[in-house]
Design a protein around this motif. Structure first.
Motif, PDB file in Angstrom:
ATOM      1  N   GLY A 131       0.707  -1.408   0.100  1.00 23.11           N
ATOM      2  CA  GLY A 131       0.098   0.210   0.250  1.00 23.11           C
ATOM      3  C   GLY A 131       1.223   1.642   0.203  1.00 23.11           C
ATOM      4  N   ASN A 132       0.529   2.328   0.272  1.00 23.41           N
ATOM      5  CA  ASN A 132       0.568   3.355  -0.059  1.00 23.41           C
ATOM      6  C   ASN A 132       0.889   4.318   0.915  1.00 23.41           C
ATOM      7  OD1 ASN A 132       2.815   5.500  -0.717  1.00 23.41           O
ATOM      8  ND2 ASN A 132       1.001   6.071  -2.744  1.00 23.41           N
ATOM      9  N   ILE A 133       1.613   4.494   1.965  1.00 23.38           N
ATOM     10  CA  ILE A 133       2.104   5.091   2.977  1.00 23.38           C
ATOM     11  C   ILE A 133       2.919   7.082   3.078  1.00 23.38           C
ATOM     12  CG2 ILE A 133       1.843   3.466   4.487  1.00 23.38           C
ATOM     13  CD1 ILE A 133       4.879   3.976   5.317  1.00 23.38           C
ATOM     14  N   PHE A 134       3.074   7.506   3.800  1.00 22.01           N
ATOM     15  CA  PHE A 134       3.582   8.816   3.824  1.00 22.01           C
ATOM     16  C   PHE A 134       4.285   8.909   4.970  1.00 22.01           C
ATOM     17  CE2 PHE A 134      -0.600  10.608   5.619  1.00 22.01           C
ATOM     18  CZ  PHE A 134      -0.304  11.757   5.855  1.00 22.01           C
ATOM     19  N   GLN A 135       4.208   8.529   5.786  1.00 21.32           N
ATOM     20  CA  GLN A 135       5.053   8.722   7.181  1.00 21.32           C
ATOM     21  C   GLN A 135       4.153   7.446   8.074  1.00 21.32           C
ATOM     22  OE1 GLN A 135       4.335  11.533   9.258  1.00 21.32           O
ATOM     23  NE2 GLN A 135       6.077  12.044  10.581  1.00 21.32           N
ATOM     24  N   ILE A 136       5.300   7.161   8.955  1.00 24.83           N
ATOM     25  CA  ILE A 136       5.660   6.121  10.593  1.00 24.83           C
ATOM     26  C   ILE A 136       6.171   6.151  11.561  1.00 24.83           C
ATOM     27  CG2 ILE A 136       5.776   3.868  11.722  1.00 24.83           C
ATOM     28  CD1 ILE A 136       6.067   2.464   8.731  1.00 24.83           C
ATOM     29  N   GLN A 137       5.183   7.420  12.262  1.00 23.27           N
ATOM     30  CA  GLN A 137       5.611   8.317  13.500  1.00 23.27           C
ATOM     31  C   GLN A 137       5.701   7.307  14.699  1.00 23.27           C
ATOM     32  OE1 GLN A 137       4.196  12.269  14.304  1.00 23.27           O
ATOM     33  NE2 GLN A 137       3.461  11.677  16.041  1.00 23.27           N
ATOM     34  N   ARG A 138       7.241   7.477  14.919  1.00 26.56           N
ATOM     35  CA  ARG A 138       7.258   6.450  15.996  1.00 26.56           C
ATOM     36  C   ARG A 138       7.065   7.432  17.863  1.00 26.56           C
ATOM     37  NH1 ARG A 138      13.198   3.518  15.618  1.00 26.56           N
ATOM     38  NH2 ARG A 138      12.094   2.591  17.499  1.00 26.56           N
ATOM     39  N   TRP A 139       6.392   6.342  18.983  1.00 25.81           N
ATOM     40  CA  TRP A 139       6.641   7.095  20.207  1.00 25.81           C
ATOM     41  C   TRP A 139       5.409   8.501  20.180  1.00 25.81           C
ATOM     42  CZ3 TRP A 139       9.587   5.897  23.890  1.00 25.81           C
ATOM     43  CH2 TRP A 139      10.480   4.991  23.985  1.00 25.81           C
ATOM     44  N   SER A 140       4.632   8.151  19.409  1.00 24.36           N
ATOM     45  CA  SER A 140       3.560   8.605  19.728  1.00 24.36           C
ATOM     46  C   SER A 140       2.765   9.000  20.940  1.00 24.36           C
ATOM     47  CB  SER A 140       2.724   8.324  18.472  1.00 24.36           C
ATOM     48  OG  SER A 140       1.461   9.332  18.266  1.00 24.36           O
ATOM     49  N   ILE A 141       2.247  10.057  21.029  1.00 25.18           N
ATOM     50  CA  ILE A 141       1.308   9.713  22.962  1.00 25.18           C
ATOM     51  C   ILE A 141       0.412  10.167  22.483  1.00 25.18           C
ATOM     52  CG2 ILE A 141       2.735   9.388  23.965  1.00 25.18           C
ATOM     53  CD1 ILE A 141       2.958  12.516  24.696  1.00 25.18           C
ATOM     54  N   HIS A 142      -0.102  10.483  20.841  1.00 27.66           N
ATOM     55  CA  HIS A 142      -1.665  11.675  20.821  1.00 27.66           C
ATOM     56  C   HIS A 142      -2.909  10.571  20.532  1.00 27.66           C
ATOM     57  CE1 HIS A 142      -0.284  15.095  22.829  1.00 27.66           C
ATOM     58  NE2 HIS A 142       1.404  15.521  21.572  1.00 27.66           N
ATOM     59  N   ASP A 143      -2.127   9.492  19.633  1.00 30.39           N
ATOM     60  CA  ASP A 143      -3.145   8.565  19.022  1.00 30.39           C
ATOM     61  C   ASP A 143      -3.913   7.408  20.209  1.00 30.39           C
ATOM     62  OD1 ASP A 143      -3.057  10.662  16.818  1.00 30.39           O
ATOM     63  OD2 ASP A 143      -0.709   9.860  16.607  1.00 30.39           O
ATOM     64  N   GLY A 144      -4.163   7.731  20.830  1.00 30.17           N
ATOM     65  CA  GLY A 144      -4.546   6.178  21.733  1.00 30.17           C
ATOM     66  C   GLY A 144      -3.458   6.329  22.860  1.00 30.17           C
ATOM     67  N   GLU A 145      -3.400   5.349  23.390  1.00 32.99           N
ATOM     68  CA  GLU A 145      -3.696   5.039  25.059  1.00 32.99           C
ATOM     69  C   GLU A 145      -2.029   4.419  24.983  1.00 32.99           C
ATOM     70  OE1 GLU A 145      -6.156   1.907  26.754  1.00 32.99           O
ATOM     71  OE2 GLU A 145      -7.599   3.073  27.087  1.00 32.99           O
ATOM     72  N   GLY A 146      -0.900   5.128  26.100  1.00 37.32           N
ATOM     73  CA  GLY A 146       0.111   4.590  25.939  1.00 37.32           C
ATOM     74  C   GLY A 146       0.923   5.088  24.413  1.00 37.32           C
ATOM     75  N   ILE A 147       2.344   4.491  24.669  1.00 36.95           N
ATOM     76  CA  ILE A 147       3.444   4.621  23.685  1.00 36.95           C
ATOM     77  C   ILE A 147       2.951   3.983  22.588  1.00 36.95           C
ATOM     78  CG2 ILE A 147       5.875   4.139  23.074  1.00 36.95           C
ATOM     79  CD1 ILE A 147       6.759   4.579  25.916  1.00 36.95           C
ATOM     80  N   ARG A 148       2.863   4.738  20.929  1.00 38.19           N
ATOM     81  CA  ARG A 148       2.573   4.018  20.067  1.00 38.19           C
ATOM     82  C   ARG A 148       3.498   4.587  19.236  1.00 38.19           C
ATOM     83  NH1 ARG A 148      -2.603   2.479  21.565  1.00 38.19           N
ATOM     84  NH2 ARG A 148      -3.252   1.734  19.576  1.00 38.19           N
ATOM     85  N   SER A 149       2.789   3.832  17.408  1.00 36.64           N
ATOM     86  CA  SER A 149       3.645   3.966  16.003  1.00 36.64           C
ATOM     87  C   SER A 149       2.805   4.485  15.312  1.00 36.64           C
ATOM     88  CB  SER A 149       4.241   3.150  15.651  1.00 36.64           C
ATOM     89  OG  SER A 149       5.011   3.239  16.344  1.00 36.64           O
ATOM     90  N   THR A 150       2.596   4.776  15.024  1.00 37.70           N
ATOM     91  CA  THR A 150       1.047   6.099  14.049  1.00 37.70           C
ATOM     92  C   THR A 150       1.528   5.601  12.641  1.00 37.70           C
ATOM     93  OG1 THR A 150       0.496   7.441  15.788  1.00 37.70           O
ATOM     94  CG2 THR A 150      -0.348   7.690  13.125  1.00 37.70           C
ATOM     95  N   VAL A 151       0.769   4.939  11.796  1.00 42.52           N
ATOM     96  CA  VAL A 151       0.825   4.429  10.470  1.00 42.52           C
ATOM     97  C   VAL A 151       0.139   5.316   9.280  1.00 42.52           C
ATOM     98  CG1 VAL A 151       1.444   2.585   8.356  1.00 42.52           C
ATOM     99  CG2 VAL A 151       1.744   2.187  11.031  1.00 42.52           C
ATOM    100  N   PHE A 152       0.849   6.242   9.113  1.00 41.65           N
ATOM    101  CA  PHE A 152      -0.058   7.269   7.798  1.00 41.65           C
ATOM    102  C   PHE A 152      -0.652   6.420   6.372  1.00 41.65           C
ATOM    103  CE2 PHE A 152       1.347   9.858  11.273  1.00 41.65           C
ATOM    104  CZ  PHE A 152       0.766  10.676  11.789  1.00 41.65           C
TER     105      PHE A 152
END
Length: 310
Positions: free
Chosen positions: A14-35
């Motif tokens: 698929g096509n993504i434009f970012q993987i943001q590690r150590w995200s804390i605003h997109d759900g509980e705990g420490i997360r990786s956000t795949v855009f």
């Protein structure tokens, strides 16, 4: 939960434009956000306008250009012309988004957005932080754009995370065909879905689509998923008024089982990126503290929990 031995997988991409590690605003705990790239809406206040197009794009930040001409020299499509003012202007009709001009730009004036990756590619990155997910109660959040614009890719990503015991969440605008994606919701731990405005005509004006399908899908999601959180991107001129907030709360109380509301006050982070895409973004106002408190008071009147991941 111990990690499972990685099972064989088909090579979905698929096509993504970012993987943001150590995200804390997109759900509980420490997360990786795949855009994921691609979105059916065109919200005028969008923070990620580079996510709209499903294909890769070149962002051109004119104010950073020093006129060195390297982009023009390497472009085989003749899509870059250095002007008399020393700016390497980009002709988007000619641009093939090969990314070569971005690679040679010494000032970061050009940035290639969007890359085709496999499920395995994404897993290699997000699995690096598995221990932090477990210790913090975090996981992976799939965002965009609109993740459900790439349903099979999203389905395989969520299923793969499931096999490794990684908590999954999704951030969605809610504009999709329910029957095509409802099975994905069964695998998710948390769903964030936006309500931009309750008035359909206003919604069409500022997002480009009707809100009917979105509201219907919110009802369906909340019936299936106990941890459904509605997000309201709060914009002073658009949806922060009492009438719209009360209509939103009435809809949620009468027709859904959502776990709560998260307020996202407007910011102008998308403005520079919009200009870098060759478009003109609309400017809006962030509600002040008193307005936000009034909105919270209204929501509490309806006894709907307010969620905050800050």
């Amino acid at each position: 939960m111990p990690l499972l031995k990685e099972p064989p997988m088909k090579h979905f991409s698929g096509n993504i434009f970012q993987i943001q590690r150590w995200s804390i605003h997109d759900g509980e705990g420490i997360r990786s956000t795949v855009f994921l790239k691609g979105c059916p809406l065109r919200c005028e206040w969008c923070a990620n306008p580079e996510s709209w197009n499903s294909n890769s794009e070149v962002l051109f930040f004119r104010e950073r250009c020093n006129g060195c001409g390297r982009c023009s020299q390497i472009c085989a499509a003749d899509a870059v012309t250095v002007t008399d003012q020393g700016i390497g202007e980009l002709n988007r009709e000619k641009c093939r988004t090969c990314g070569k001009c971005c690679a040679v730009c010494p000032t970061g004036a050009r940035k290639n957005i969007g890359s085709t990756v496999t499920v395995e590619d994404v897993l290699k990155i997000i699995k690096r932080d598995t221990v932090f997910y477990r210790e913090s109660g975090g996981g992976v959040t799939f965002s965009g754009g609109e993740p459900f614009m790439q349903p099979e890719f999203l389905r395989q990503l969520v299923a793969a995370c499931n096999r490794f015991g990684i908590d999954t969440a999704v951030e969605t605008c809610g504009y999709f065909e329910w029957e095509q994606v409802k099975d994905i919701f069964e695998l998710l731990e948390c769903v964030f879905v936006d309500i931009k405005h309750m008035d359909d005509q206003i919604h069409r004006k500022f997002t480009g689509v009707s809100n009917h399908r979105i509201l219907e899908n919110i009802i369906r999601i909340s019936e299936m998923h106990p941890k459904t959180i509605v997000r309201i991107p709060l914009i002073e001129e658009i949806n922060a008024g009492e009438t719209n907030i009360r209509q939103t709360c009435e809809f949620l109380r009468e027709h859904t089982r959502v776990a709560g509301i998260e307020l996202l006050p407007y910011h102008d982070f998308g403005q520079a990126k919009c200009r870098a895409l060759g478009a003109v973004g609309a400017a809006y106002t962030t509600p002040d503290a008193s307005r936000i408190e009034e909105v919270k008071r209204i929501i509490k009147d309806y006894r709907i929990p307010i969620v905050d991941f800050k």
